[in-house]
Design a protein around this motif. Structure first.
Motif, PDB file in Angstrom:
ATOM      1  N   ASP A   1       0.959  -1.236   0.248  1.00 35.50           N
ATOM      2  CA  ASP A   1      -0.159   0.110   0.204  1.00 35.50           C
ATOM      3  C   ASP A   1       0.761   0.706  -0.023  1.00 35.50           C
ATOM      4  OD1 ASP A   1      -2.675  -1.385   0.216  1.00 35.50           O
ATOM      5  OD2 ASP A   1      -2.408  -1.340   2.261  1.00 35.50           O
ATOM      6  N   ALA A   2       2.160   1.192   1.129  1.00 34.54           N
ATOM      7  CA  ALA A   2       2.580   2.524   0.533  1.00 34.54           C
ATOM      8  C   ALA A   2       3.941   3.179  -0.631  1.00 34.54           C
ATOM      9  CB  ALA A   2       3.967   2.487   2.524  1.00 34.54           C
ATOM     10  N   CYS A   3       3.750   1.574  -0.987  1.00 35.19           N
ATOM     11  CA  CYS A   3       4.736   1.927  -1.909  1.00 35.19           C
ATOM     12  C   CYS A   3       4.283   2.014  -3.501  1.00 35.19           C
ATOM     13  CB  CYS A   3       5.031   0.063  -2.594  1.00 35.19           C
ATOM     14  SG  CYS A   3       6.187  -0.143  -1.190  1.00 35.19           S
ATOM     15  N   GLU A   4       2.928   1.752  -4.087  1.00 34.74           N
ATOM     16  CA  GLU A   4       1.523   1.982  -4.379  1.00 34.74           C
ATOM     17  C   GLU A   4       1.433   3.432  -4.281  1.00 34.74           C
ATOM     18  OE1 GLU A   4      -2.300  -0.474  -5.069  1.00 34.74           O
ATOM     19  OE2 GLU A   4      -0.774  -1.963  -5.559  1.00 34.74           O
ATOM     20  N   GLU A   5       1.035   3.972  -2.582  1.00 30.61           N
ATOM     21  CA  GLU A   5       0.270   5.037  -2.952  1.00 30.61           C
ATOM     22  C   GLU A   5       1.989   6.314  -3.182  1.00 30.61           C
ATOM     23  OE1 GLU A   5      -1.211   8.527  -1.723  1.00 30.61           O
ATOM     24  OE2 GLU A   5      -2.092   6.728  -2.397  1.00 30.61           O
ATOM     25  N   ALA A   6       3.259   6.257  -2.974  1.00 29.12           N
ATOM     26  CA  ALA A   6       4.177   6.785  -2.509  1.00 29.12           C
ATOM     27  C   ALA A   6       4.468   7.261  -4.669  1.00 29.12           C
ATOM     28  CB  ALA A   6       5.749   6.012  -2.677  1.00 29.12           C
ATOM     29  N   VAL A   7       4.553   6.295  -6.173  1.00 28.75           N
ATOM     30  CA  VAL A   7       4.243   5.902  -6.867  1.00 28.75           C
ATOM     31  C   VAL A   7       3.564   7.106  -8.125  1.00 28.75           C
ATOM     32  CG1 VAL A   7       3.382   4.017  -7.970  1.00 28.75           C
ATOM     33  CG2 VAL A   7       5.200   5.320  -8.950  1.00 28.75           C
ATOM     34  N   ARG A   8       2.076   6.385  -6.717  1.00 30.18           N
ATOM     35  CA  ARG A   8       0.696   7.916  -7.490  1.00 30.18           C
ATOM     36  C   ARG A   8       0.939   9.408  -6.955  1.00 30.18           C
ATOM     37  NH1 ARG A   8      -1.893   5.333  -4.868  1.00 30.18           N
ATOM     38  NH2 ARG A   8      -3.423   3.673  -6.317  1.00 30.18           N
ATOM     39  N   SER A   9       1.806   9.405  -5.684  1.00 25.82           N
ATOM     40  CA  SER A   9       1.924  10.742  -4.938  1.00 25.82           C
ATOM     41  C   SER A   9       3.200  11.118  -6.149  1.00 25.82           C
ATOM     42  CB  SER A   9       1.867  10.813  -4.113  1.00 25.82           C
ATOM     43  OG  SER A   9       1.436   9.973  -3.440  1.00 25.82           O
ATOM     44  N   HIS A  10       4.639  10.558  -6.112  1.00 22.83           N
ATOM     45  CA  HIS A  10       5.092  10.595  -6.849  1.00 22.83           C
ATOM     46  C   HIS A  10       5.030  11.767  -8.327  1.00 22.83           C
ATOM     47  CE1 HIS A  10       9.981  11.148  -7.998  1.00 22.83           C
ATOM     48  NE2 HIS A  10       9.789  10.306  -9.375  1.00 22.83           N
ATOM     49  N   ILE A  11       3.781  10.527  -8.652  1.00 20.38           N
ATOM     50  CA  ILE A  11       3.663  10.934 -10.499  1.00 20.38           C
ATOM     51  C   ILE A  11       2.692  12.479 -10.427  1.00 20.38           C
ATOM     52  CG2 ILE A  11       2.826  10.934 -12.427  1.00 20.38           C
ATOM     53  CD1 ILE A  11       4.000   8.440 -11.791  1.00 20.38           C
ATOM     54  N   LEU A  12       1.788  12.444 -10.021  1.00 17.45           N
ATOM     55  CA  LEU A  12       0.780  13.486  -9.092  1.00 17.45           C
ATOM     56  C   LEU A  12       1.069  14.783  -9.070  1.00 17.45           C
ATOM     57  CD1 LEU A  12      -2.750  11.007  -9.173  1.00 17.45           C
ATOM     58  CD2 LEU A  12      -1.606  11.778 -10.935  1.00 17.45           C
ATOM     59  N   ILE A  13       1.948  14.846  -8.211  1.00 12.92           N
ATOM     60  CA  ILE A  13       2.183  15.939  -7.515  1.00 12.92           C
ATOM     61  C   ILE A  13       2.402  16.953  -9.177  1.00 12.92           C
ATOM     62  CG2 ILE A  13       4.360  15.827  -7.388  1.00 12.92           C
ATOM     63  CD1 ILE A  13       5.397  17.019  -5.267  1.00 12.92           C
ATOM     64  N   LYS A  14       2.493  16.619 -10.232  1.00  7.52           N
ATOM     65  CA  LYS A  14       2.493  17.796 -11.194  1.00  7.52           C
ATOM     66  C   LYS A  14       2.268  18.353 -11.581  1.00  7.52           C
ATOM     67  CE  LYS A  14       5.483  16.449 -14.756  1.00  7.52           C
ATOM     68  NZ  LYS A  14       6.430  15.513 -15.777  1.00  7.52           N
ATOM     69  N   VAL A  15       0.513  17.685 -11.145  1.00  7.62           N
ATOM     70  CA  VAL A  15      -0.560  18.180 -11.228  1.00  7.62           C
ATOM     71  C   VAL A  15      -1.367  19.174 -10.471  1.00  7.62           C
ATOM     72  CG1 VAL A  15      -3.494  17.565 -11.075  1.00  7.62           C
ATOM     73  CG2 VAL A  15      -1.975  15.881 -11.902  1.00  7.62           C
ATOM     74  N   ASP A  16      -0.516  19.020  -9.413  1.00 11.17           N
ATOM     75  CA  ASP A  16      -1.192  20.077  -8.679  1.00 11.17           C
ATOM     76  C   ASP A  16      -0.144  21.152  -8.841  1.00 11.17           C
ATOM     77  OD1 ASP A  16      -2.353  18.400  -6.337  1.00 11.17           O
ATOM     78  OD2 ASP A  16      -0.534  17.672  -5.630  1.00 11.17           O
ATOM     79  N   ASP A  17       1.154  20.871  -9.495  1.00 15.30           N
ATOM     80  CA  ASP A  17       1.517  22.223  -9.678  1.00 15.30           C
ATOM     81  C   ASP A  17       0.985  23.494 -11.087  1.00 15.30           C
ATOM     82  OD1 ASP A  17       4.126  21.591  -8.627  1.00 15.30           O
ATOM     83  OD2 ASP A  17       4.895  20.277  -9.821  1.00 15.30           O
ATOM     84  N   VAL A  18       0.124  22.039 -11.957  1.00 14.27           N
ATOM     85  CA  VAL A  18       0.016  22.762 -12.930  1.00 14.27           C
ATOM     86  C   VAL A  18      -1.606  23.776 -12.177  1.00 14.27           C
ATOM     87  CG1 VAL A  18      -1.608  22.867 -14.244  1.00 14.27           C
ATOM     88  CG2 VAL A  18       0.279  21.485 -14.296  1.00 14.27           C
ATOM     89  N   ASP A  19      -2.399  23.016 -11.336  1.00 13.63           N
ATOM     90  CA  ASP A  19      -3.482  23.581 -10.356  1.00 13.63           C
ATOM     91  C   ASP A  19      -2.474  24.861  -9.741  1.00 13.63           C
ATOM     92  OD1 ASP A  19      -5.118  22.139 -11.130  1.00 13.63           O
ATOM     93  OD2 ASP A  19      -4.542  21.336  -9.809  1.00 13.63           O
ATOM     94  N   ASP A  20      -1.941  24.843  -9.615  1.00 15.28           N
ATOM     95  CA  ASP A  20      -0.725  26.269  -8.555  1.00 15.28           C
ATOM     96  C   ASP A  20      -0.672  26.798  -9.500  1.00 15.28           C
ATOM     97  OD1 ASP A  20      -0.975  24.506  -6.273  1.00 15.28           O
ATOM     98  OD2 ASP A  20       1.338  24.712  -6.143  1.00 15.28           O
ATOM     99  N   VAL A  21      -0.135  26.791 -10.589  1.00 12.01           N
ATOM    100  CA  VAL A  21       0.549  28.051 -11.717  1.00 12.01           C
ATOM    101  C   VAL A  21      -1.315  28.979 -11.739  1.00 12.01           C
ATOM    102  CG1 VAL A  21       0.756  28.283 -13.708  1.00 12.01           C
ATOM    103  CG2 VAL A  21       2.444  27.052 -12.421  1.00 12.01           C
ATOM    104  N   ASP A  22      -2.339  27.700 -12.442  1.00 10.27           N
ATOM    105  CA  ASP A  22      -3.377  28.354 -13.405  1.00 10.27           C
ATOM    106  C   ASP A  22      -4.512  29.451 -11.685  1.00 10.27           C
ATOM    107  OD1 ASP A  22      -3.580  27.280 -15.436  1.00 10.27           O
ATOM    108  OD2 ASP A  22      -4.696  25.285 -15.044  1.00 10.27           O
ATOM    109  N   GLY A  23      -3.712  29.020 -10.039  1.00 12.17           N
ATOM    110  CA  GLY A  23      -4.336  29.524  -9.149  1.00 12.17           C
ATOM    111  C   GLY A  23      -4.040  31.225  -9.511  1.00 12.17           C
TER     112      GLY A  23
END
Length: 264
Positions: free
Chosen positions: A242-264
């Motif tokens: 569970d921890a490994c799956e969440e780690a790889v998911r977060s590692h990639i999807l943090i970029k989505v947050d970046d785009v949202d931050d720029v849009d905001g």
């Protein structure tokens, strides 16, 4: 939010390729009225070995370095002349790069560096995250404890390349490390169907030219990106599914947050 070291978020072209850093020289194109503009950079001629792969790497590196920008036309004949090759391997490279989403081949109009809007970028990142979560899950199921430890050991060794890239602010070397590591991770699942799908659908998000429009190159951000890989490795060493799956998911999807931050 954490900024990507290569100028933006952890970005990632073709699995298994050697990734030589190509040399480029500027191309100044004359315009009417005596004015000039800087056009897409010329690429250095290639040695005659594995030409299609070298062409892929050369174009990919030009995109990473911002020498080829989204929407730029890449003339087939001129590129072949610049690289010192025939047009046949250039066409082969174009086909693979189009499958990876890095270029667009427009009938009767030519070949262009792909443009990606933010919605498309976010969708692509979610697809890539889902594929790599599956890769981690299957690798944990299929690898022995010793094999898993060896995978983590290879990741740790590869991180030295990431630190060197950070120390020299070498965006291409950083991307090469990212490609090599994530390719190794997906390959470790032993699922050829997954690897093929990831190569076509997930890999283009490692060469995410769109993000280079968003974030300036920053030494602190570059090192922060490497440290996030170090944290990712620490989680993988624990072998908790569970921890490994969440780690790889977060590692990639943090970029989505970046785009949202720029849009905001």
């Amino acid at each position: 939010a954490m900024r990507h070291p290569l100028g933006r978020r952890p970005a990632e072209a073709y699995p298994g390729l050697a990734c030589p850093s190509a040399m480029y020289i500027s191309c100044i194109e004359p315009r009417q009225g005596g004015q000039h503009r800087v056009g897409p950079s010329r690429l250095a001629p290639l040695a005659r070995k594995n030409l299609s792969e070298q062409i892929i790497d050369a174009i990919r590196n030009a995109i990473v370095e911002g020498r080829f920008r989204p929407g730029d036309k890449i003339p087939e004949a001129e590129l072949a002349e610049q690289l010192g090759v025939s047009r046949t391997p250039v066409r082969e490279a174009f086909k693979l790069l189009e499958q990876q989403g890095l270029i667009e081949i427009r009938s009767k109009h030519g070949t262009y560096v792909a443009s990606m809007n933010r919605a498309e970028a976010e969708d692509g990142l979610h697809v890539r995250a889902a594929l790599e979560v599956l890769a981690v899950r299957q690798a944990l199921e299929r690898l022995s404890i010793q094999e898993w430890d060896e995978l983590c050991g290879r990741y740790e060794a590869m991180l030295q390349d990431a630190w060197r890239a950070s120390d020299t602010a070498d965006a291409v070397a950083g991307i090469e490390f990212d490609i090599a590591w994530h390719t190794l991770l997906v390959e470790s699942a032993g699922n050829q169907a997954l690897l093929r799908t990831w190569s076509m659908a997930g890999l283009s998000n490692l060469i995410w030219s769109f993000e280079f429009e968003l974030y300036p190159l920053d030494d602190v951000a570059f090192k922060s990106w490497v440290l996030r890989h170090v944290e990712f490795l620490d989680v993988l060493r624990g072998r908790d599914p569970d921890a490994c799956e969440e780690a790889v998911r977060s590692h990639i999807l943090i970029k989505v947050d970046d785009v949202d931050d720029v849009d905001g």
